[in-house]
Scaffold this active site. Structure first.
Site, PDB file in Angstrom:
ATOM      1  CD  GLU A 118      48.202 127.202 -42.542  1.00 41.98           C
ATOM      2  OE1 GLU A 118      49.002 128.117 -42.315  1.00 41.98           O
ATOM      3  OE2 GLU A 118      48.161 126.170 -41.872  1.00 41.98           O
ATOM      4  CG  HIS A 234      44.884 131.057 -34.995  1.00 39.57           C
ATOM      5  ND1 HIS A 234      43.691 130.540 -35.442  1.00 39.57           N
ATOM      6  CD2 HIS A 234      45.844 130.468 -35.734  1.00 39.57           C
ATOM      7  CE1 HIS A 234      43.930 129.659 -36.404  1.00 39.57           C
ATOM      8  NE2 HIS A 234      45.246 129.604 -36.599  1.00 39.57           N
ATOM      9  NE  ARG A 280      46.760 132.770 -38.817  1.00 44.89           N
ATOM     10  CZ  ARG A 280      47.757 132.035 -38.426  1.00 44.89           C
ATOM     11  NH1 ARG A 280      48.613 132.512 -37.575  1.00 44.89           N
ATOM     12  NH2 ARG A 280      47.884 130.819 -38.872  1.00 44.89           N
ATOM     13  CG  HIS A 341      48.410 132.113 -32.978  1.00 41.09           C
ATOM     14  ND1 HIS A 341      48.434 130.812 -32.523  1.00 41.09           N
ATOM     15  CD2 HIS A 341      48.946 132.079 -34.229  1.00 41.09           C
ATOM     16  CE1 HIS A 341      48.951 130.029 -33.455  1.00 41.09           C
ATOM     17  NE2 HIS A 341      49.293 130.773 -34.495  1.00 41.09           N
ATOM     18  NE  ARG A 376      52.838 134.200 -37.331  1.00 41.53           N
ATOM     19  CZ  ARG A 376      52.323 132.972 -37.432  1.00 41.53           C
ATOM     20  NH1 ARG A 376      52.758 132.154 -38.378  1.00 41.53           N
ATOM     21  NH2 ARG A 376      51.400 132.563 -36.614  1.00 41.53           N
TER      22      ARG A 376
HETATM   23  C1  SIN Z   1      47.587 127.074 -37.696  1.00 45.34           C
HETATM   24  O1  SIN Z   1      47.720 125.867 -37.865  1.00 45.34           O
HETATM   25  O2  SIN Z   1      46.551 127.654 -37.963  1.00 45.34           O
HETATM   26  C2  SIN Z   1      48.714 127.863 -37.107  1.00 45.34           C
HETATM   27  C3  SIN Z   1      49.746 128.118 -38.104  1.00 45.34           C
HETATM   28  C4  SIN Z   1      50.461 129.413 -37.854  1.00 45.34           C
HETATM   29  O3  SIN Z   1      50.174 130.109 -36.894  1.00 45.34           O
HETATM   30  O4  SIN Z   1      51.296 129.771 -38.682  1.00 45.34           O
END
Ligand code: SIN
Length: 528
Positions: A118, A234, A280, A341, A376
């Site tokens: 991610e 998000h 993010r 988010h 975060r």
């Molecule tokens: C996601 O699956 O994108 C959310 C994960 C997160 O917010 O840590």
């Protein structure tokens, strides 16, 4: 009003509350408040997974560094290291409970479970249960909680306020049941696990997020609040103005998804060398700016090139959900838009989860441990829930000496409330926050938000002065006060950093490279 006595009272039944209950129940008896409906909160909707150093190709120092970089200069390195170092043991604990993490069956796999990527992570380190990790975690933890002889779960009670004594210690919670009857739950130790404050915004990634109620309950007892201006959006929530919110996991970009602008161009490529896997704050801002430039209400996330078989294998929930709304994500790009988010700020706590109010603890999104700093990193939040539940339970096992001071008797009265009016006021709060205190801010807008929220608070109090009369009234009052504090923090930070981007100060100011602490003495409840 009824009064009952409890040992450890945990308020909130998401991953943080459930993990805390199981961890502390080996030494103390536990009452867990998990109000219905069970789709409340954010944990159940978490898709991506849990970040932890599990692969032999990865190491703790790299996870620490990635977190510090994403946090844009405001993380507390001790909190980051504490959390990261607990990752492998936390995952082992979950496996021992039976969480169905997705296996990696590839012959070249170097770890038995699949690890995805991610944004911000320089290694594959997200362990997951398909694309519905939060649901798998909640279901497994709930099964164990239900069977534990030292845990009692209350579904009918909603906590509206905390109780305190004349020594200023927390002594439990004032609750209301579904028929409106009041209950005082006196507790030796109280743990808040009530979630964040994304509900202050109009568009969110989960259907029923908290609006900072727990943060304000703690602040009213004298706990410090920290870093409220860092509200995370998000980057990729499904764009469907008529439907309920639905997250499109960052793991979709982790497995190769491309963000496309109005002309089908990959706009992240020229903005950041990490492209779609930048942290993010950067990706959400880039999408916001592409939407402003093009005038479109959304951008596109394209994963078609992965092929239908792999899409169905990696993202069964997202594939099925989008199909139920008429979208075939294996054949056409997904319309996406940023949405509120996660709250990086909250109640300031130490590594034991302790606030500055004796016998009051906070874990999960309601807390600000220093892990996330100004932004975060993806999938660090579930890890934080587990690490701090463990740390807090270890501390509570030593049975800190209970407070003996007399209780401050709460002043309550009955008052009828007009719920429709309260909902209208809540919509006003969300409109103000979404238009003035969102991804990109400026001084004038923040000033306007401050005045509008102050006026709303006056209207709210005129309409319902006894906020203990009704859960909606209590929640709204807390939401408005937290929104005002959030704006105050944002106005104080005269720079752009992480999730706080102010067009009037486009860069970092090194003189401001410190967390925002709110002195809550002005809002501490007065009482004898
Ligand atoms: C996601 O699956 O994108 C959310 C994960 C997160 O917010 O840590």
């Amino acid at each position: 009003m009824s009064r009952s006595h409890h040992d450890v009272l945990i308020i909130g039944g998401g991953v943080a509350g459930l993990a805390m209950a199981l961890e502390v129940a080996s030494s103390r008896s536990v009452t867990l408040l998990q109000p219905r409906p069970d789709d409340r909160g954010a944990s159940r909707w978490a898709q991506g997974g849990i970040a932890a150093v599990l692969s032999p190709q990865d190491d703790a120092d790299t996870h620490v560094t990635d977190t510090l970089v994403a946090g844009d200069g405001l993380c507390d390195e001790a909190a980051v290291r504490f959390t990261v170092e607990q990752g492998p043991a936390a995952i082992e604990w979950l496996l021992s409970l039976g969480v169905p993490f997705t296996a990696d069956t590839a012959p070249e796999a170097d770890f038995p479970y699949h690890l995805t990527r991610e944004g911000g992570h320089s290694a594959r380190r997200i362990i997951h249960a398909d694309d519905a990790t939060g649901r798998a975690l909640i279901e497994t933890l709930e099964q164990h909680v239900a069977q534990h002889p030292a845990i009692r779960v209350e579904h009918e009670l909603t906590a509206l306020d905390l109780l305190r004594d004349r020594a200023g210690h927390c002594r439990g919670a004032y609750c209301i049941d579904e028929s409106g009857r009041a209950h005082e739950l006196l507790a030796t130790d109280t743990v808040l696990a009530t979630g964040g404050a994304s509900g202050l915004y109009r568009h969110t990634t989960s259907p029923c997020p908290a609006s900072g109620e727990g943060m304000m309950m703690a602040a009213e007892l004298g706990a410090e609040l920290m870093n409220l201006e860092f509200q995370q959006f998000h980057p990729t929530c499904l764009y469907d103005p008529k439907g309920s919110p639905f997250l499109i996991s960052e793991a979709v970009r982790g497995e190769g998804g491309h963000l496309l602008g109005a002309e089908g161009q990959r706009f992240m490529l020229e903005l950041d060398h990490r492209a779609e896997l930048a942290p993010r704050d950067i990706v959400a801002r880039a999408i916001d700016s592409e939407m402003q430039r093009s005038g479109l209400d959304h951008v596109w996330l394209d994963i078609c090139h992965l092929g239908e078989a792999r899409i169905r294998q990696h993202f069964p929930t997202i594939h099925a959900h989008c199909a139920s709304r008429g979208l075939d994500i294996a054949r056409s790009p997904i319309p996406v838009v940023p949405a509120a988010h996660y709250s990086c700020g909250g109640i300031r706590t130490d590594l034991k989860g302790a606030s500055r109010v004796p016998h009051l603890y906070a874990i999960g999104e309601v807390a600000c441990t220093g892990l996330h700093g100004a932004n975060r990193m993806a999938s660090n939040s579930l890890l934080e829930c587990l690490a701090f539940a463990h740390g807090c339970a270890y501390h509570l096992a030593t049975r800190p000496p209970p407070s003996q001071a007399p209780l401050v008797e709460p002043v309550t009265g009955r008052q009828d409330v007009d719920v429709t009016k309260l909902r209208e006021l809540r919509d006003n709060v969300r409109d103000i926050m979404s238009s003035r205190v969102a991804i990109v801010r400026h001084d004038q807008g923040l000033g306007e938000a401050a005045s509008a929220l102050s006026e709303l608070e006056t209207r709210c109090m005129a309409h319902c002065h006894d906020t203990r009369a009704h859960p909606e009234a209590s929640s709204l009052r807390h939401a408005i006060r937290l929104a005002r504090l959030t704006v105050a923090c944002a106005r104080q930070r005269r720079e752009s950093r992480g999730l706080h981007h102010n067009q009037d100060y486009a860069v970092h100011a090194e003189s401001q490279a410190a967390p925002s602490l709110i002195d809550t003495s002005a809002i501490t409840k007065t009482g004898s």
